[in-house]
Design a protein around this motif. Structure first.
Motif, mmCIF file in Angstrom:
data_model
loop_
_atom_site.group_PDB
_atom_site.id
_atom_site.type_symbol
_atom_site.label_atom_id
_atom_site.label_comp_id
_atom_site.label_asym_id
_atom_site.label_seq_id
_atom_site.Cartn_x
_atom_site.Cartn_y
_atom_site.Cartn_z
ATOM 1 N N GLN A 1 0.849 -1.193 0.000
ATOM 2 C CA GLN A 1 0.000 0.000 0.000
ATOM 3 C C GLN A 1 0.883 1.241 0.000
ATOM 4 O O GLN A 1 1.788 1.374 0.807
ATOM 5 N N VAL A 2 0.606 2.142 -0.921
ATOM 6 C CA VAL A 2 1.392 3.363 -1.028
ATOM 7 C C VAL A 2 0.908 4.380 -0.001
ATOM 8 O O VAL A 2 -0.300 4.609 0.153
ATOM 9 N N GLN A 3 1.855 4.965 0.695
ATOM 10 C CA GLN A 3 1.533 6.043 1.632
ATOM 11 C C GLN A 3 2.516 7.175 1.452
ATOM 12 O O GLN A 3 3.728 6.962 1.354
ATOM 13 N N SER A 25 6.181 5.454 1.472
ATOM 14 C CA SER A 25 6.358 4.026 1.736
ATOM 15 C C SER A 25 5.524 3.259 0.732
ATOM 16 O O SER A 25 4.510 3.756 0.225
ATOM 17 N N GLY A 26 5.986 2.038 0.401
ATOM 18 C CA GLY A 26 5.276 1.242 -0.596
ATOM 19 C C GLY A 26 5.442 1.764 -2.007
ATOM 20 O O GLY A 26 4.677 1.404 -2.905
ATOM 21 N N HIS A 114 -0.881 9.373 -6.484
ATOM 22 C CA HIS A 114 -0.673 9.093 -5.067
ATOM 23 C C HIS A 114 -0.563 10.417 -4.353
ATOM 24 O O HIS A 114 0.217 11.282 -4.766
ATOM 25 N N GLN A 117 -1.843 13.242 2.907
ATOM 26 C CA GLN A 117 -3.028 13.756 3.601
ATOM 27 C C GLN A 117 -2.970 15.266 3.787
ATOM 28 O O GLN A 117 -3.985 15.882 4.146
#
Length: 125
Positions: A1-3, A25-26, A114, A117
């Protein structure tokens, strides 16, 4: 999972500086173009800066040219936004984004798939 996780936002007085970071990450940042966008209340999302792939090319929105600098450390999977000479009109939520833009689309938010937040930047006395 991309974060993608932004950090470094906060409150600063006019004329001050801030450094935003975005850690991924990811995802391997070296394979992606990276960008910063911002959105102020009641306004559309605005392009701020972009760095294509290995960082050989940078592009800036007109309102931040000469004041903001984007950089990236692919080994750390992190992109930065150095902001100086901040003004109240720079107040916004700042988002980092990753995608595979071509030169003509680097400023378009639809190019990036992507997103982080967001981190709030407030410039005020």
């Amino acid at each position: 999972q991309v974060q993608l996780v932004e950090s470094g936002g906060g409150f600063v007085q006019p004329g001050g500086s801030l450094r935003l970071s975005c850690a991924g990450s990811g995802i391997a940042f070296s394979d992606y173009g990276l960008a910063w966008f911002r959105q102020a209340p009641g306004k559309d999302r605005e392009f701020v800066a972009a760095s294509r792939y290995r960082g050989a090319y940078a592009n800036y929105g007109d309102s931040v040219k000469g004041r903001f600098t984007i950089s990236r450390d692919n080994a750390k999977n992190t992109v930065y936004l150095e902001m100086s000479s901040l003004a109240p009109e720079d107040t916004a939520v700042y988002y980092c984004a990753a995608g595979r833009p071509i030169l003509s689309t680097v400023q378009q938010s639809s190019t990036y798939y992507h997103w982080g937040q967001g981190t709030q930047v407030t410039v005020s006395t």
